[in-house]
Design an enzyme around this catalytic site. Structure first.
Site, PDB file in Angstrom:
ATOM      1  N   ASP A   8       0.839  -1.191   0.000  1.00  0.00           N
ATOM      2  CA  ASP A   8       0.000   0.000   0.000  1.00  0.00           C
ATOM      3  C   ASP A   8       0.879   1.247   0.000  1.00  0.00           C
ATOM      4  O   ASP A   8       1.988   1.221   0.538  1.00  0.00           O
ATOM      5  CB  ASP A   8      -0.894  -0.031   1.256  1.00  0.00           C
ATOM      6  N   GLY A   9       0.379   2.315  -0.604  1.00  0.00           N
ATOM      7  CA  GLY A   9       1.073   3.595  -0.522  1.00  0.00           C
ATOM      8  C   GLY A   9       1.812   4.007  -1.783  1.00  0.00           C
ATOM      9  O   GLY A   9       2.532   5.007  -1.771  1.00  0.00           O
ATOM     10  N   ARG A  21       0.316   8.767 -10.448  1.00  0.00           N
ATOM     11  CA  ARG A  21       0.208   7.542  -9.652  1.00  0.00           C
ATOM     12  C   ARG A  21       0.981   6.380 -10.298  1.00  0.00           C
ATOM     13  O   ARG A  21       1.539   5.534  -9.604  1.00  0.00           O
ATOM     14  CB  ARG A  21      -1.268   7.155  -9.477  1.00  0.00           C
ATOM     15  N   GLU A  55     -11.412  -5.873  -6.037  1.00  0.00           N
ATOM     16  CA  GLU A  55     -12.058  -4.556  -5.898  1.00  0.00           C
ATOM     17  C   GLU A  55     -11.282  -3.456  -6.642  1.00  0.00           C
ATOM     18  O   GLU A  55     -11.795  -2.351  -6.819  1.00  0.00           O
ATOM     19  CB  GLU A  55     -12.177  -4.181  -4.413  1.00  0.00           C
ATOM     20  N   ASN A  56     -10.036  -3.749  -7.059  1.00  0.00           N
ATOM     21  CA  ASN A  56      -9.235  -2.708  -7.709  1.00  0.00           C
ATOM     22  C   ASN A  56      -9.762  -2.299  -9.090  1.00  0.00           C
ATOM     23  O   ASN A  56      -9.351  -1.270  -9.628  1.00  0.00           O
ATOM     24  CB  ASN A  56      -7.762  -3.133  -7.826  1.00  0.00           C
ATOM     25  N   ARG A  59     -10.985   1.318  -9.707  1.00  0.00           N
ATOM     26  CA  ARG A  59     -10.080   2.460  -9.919  1.00  0.00           C
ATOM     27  C   ARG A  59     -10.276   3.038 -11.320  1.00  0.00           C
ATOM     28  O   ARG A  59     -10.833   2.380 -12.192  1.00  0.00           O
ATOM     29  CB  ARG A  59      -8.633   2.010  -9.720  1.00  0.00           C
ATOM     30  N   SER A 179      -8.256  -5.983   3.943  1.00  0.00           N
ATOM     31  CA  SER A 179      -8.741  -5.676   2.585  1.00  0.00           C
ATOM     32  C   SER A 179      -8.945  -6.938   1.739  1.00  0.00           C
ATOM     33  O   SER A 179      -8.510  -6.992   0.588  1.00  0.00           O
ATOM     34  CB  SER A 179      -7.781  -4.718   1.859  1.00  0.00           C
TER      35      SER A 179
END
Ligand code: FPP
Length: 224
Positions: A8-9, A21, A55-56, A59, A179
């Protein structure tokens, strides 16, 4: 030992530098390579990396396309890295629903690294713990219609039943959520959250994971 990492991050790393990103994800991929080598050198046998969740897909399309592109183009291009470091790559998740190009790249990488035995790296792609449990149940029911389903039946029908449950699940960027990661086999996993953003991970963070695990007393519901 099996270490599971929730990466993450990447986005925060990029926005701190006023970069797109995608730059964070690219740097995240470099961190994956550092972490794999560090884990291997520290004796980790299985390393599962949470690359893309079920779930990504929510995006922005541009980001999804970029991540799928990394999988389709960059992953098979690292063959020399896998060979030099004796890395076997496996996948976990609903890979059959990925774009065809990404599926082919995954299959090629899996085949080309199948004889390696230094460390097994499992990339969780289009992976959701709930989805995996549902797919495991469906597989069992298809083979055994009408039979009651046991814990062992689910276990035996997971994506990679031969891989032991994770000993430690760690997450970067200071977050403290699972998650939807390895829900079934995290039953008795230890958990650790480190503040470092994923693109900053390397030797130091892997060592912290291993040190943390060595200090935990694991009772699996029993007494110490
Ligand atoms: C989380 O950061 C990261 C991801 C959802 C993708 C993980 C992908 C990589 C590390 C690169 C690809 C690796 C391989 C092996 C192909 P985030 O975007 O959620 O960060 P944020 O919460 O700061 O926005």
């Amino acid at each position: 030992m099996h270490l599971g990492l929730i990466m993450d991050g990447n986005g925060r790393w990029a926005s701190q530098r006023r970069l797109p990103r995608a730059a964070g994800h690219l740097e995240g991929m470099k961190a994956c390579k550092r972490v794999i080598v560090a884990a291997k050198n520290m004796g980790v046998e299985y390393l599962t990396l949470y690359v893309f969740s079920t779930e990504n897909w929510k995006r922005p399309q541009q980001e999804v396309d970029y991540l799928m592109g990394l999988l389709a183009k960059k992953l098979p291009g690292e063959l020399r890295f896998y060979q030099e470091n004796n890395i076997r790559i496996l996948f976990r998740g609903d890979v059959k629903s990925l774009p065809k190009e990404a599926q082919e790249s995954l299959e090629k990488t899996k085949q080309e690294t199948s004889a390696m035995n230094g460390i097994t790296v499992i990339l969780a792609i289009n992976y959701g713990g709930q989805d995996e449990i549902a797919r495991a149940c469906s597989r069992f029911i298809e083979k055994n219609p009408g039979k009651p389903i046991s814990i062992q039946d689910i276990q035996e029908n997971l994506d990679l039943p031969q891989v032991p449950a994770p000993d430690l699940i760690a997450r970067s960027a200071g977050e403290m959520r699972l998650s939807n990661f390895m829900l079934w086999d995290s039953a008795y996993a230890e958990f650790l959250s480190l503040d470092d953003l994923w693109p900053d991970w390397g030797d130091e963070q892997v060592k912290k994971c291993i040190d943390a695990l060595s200090k935990r007393v694991r009772k699996y519901g029993g007494l110490a």
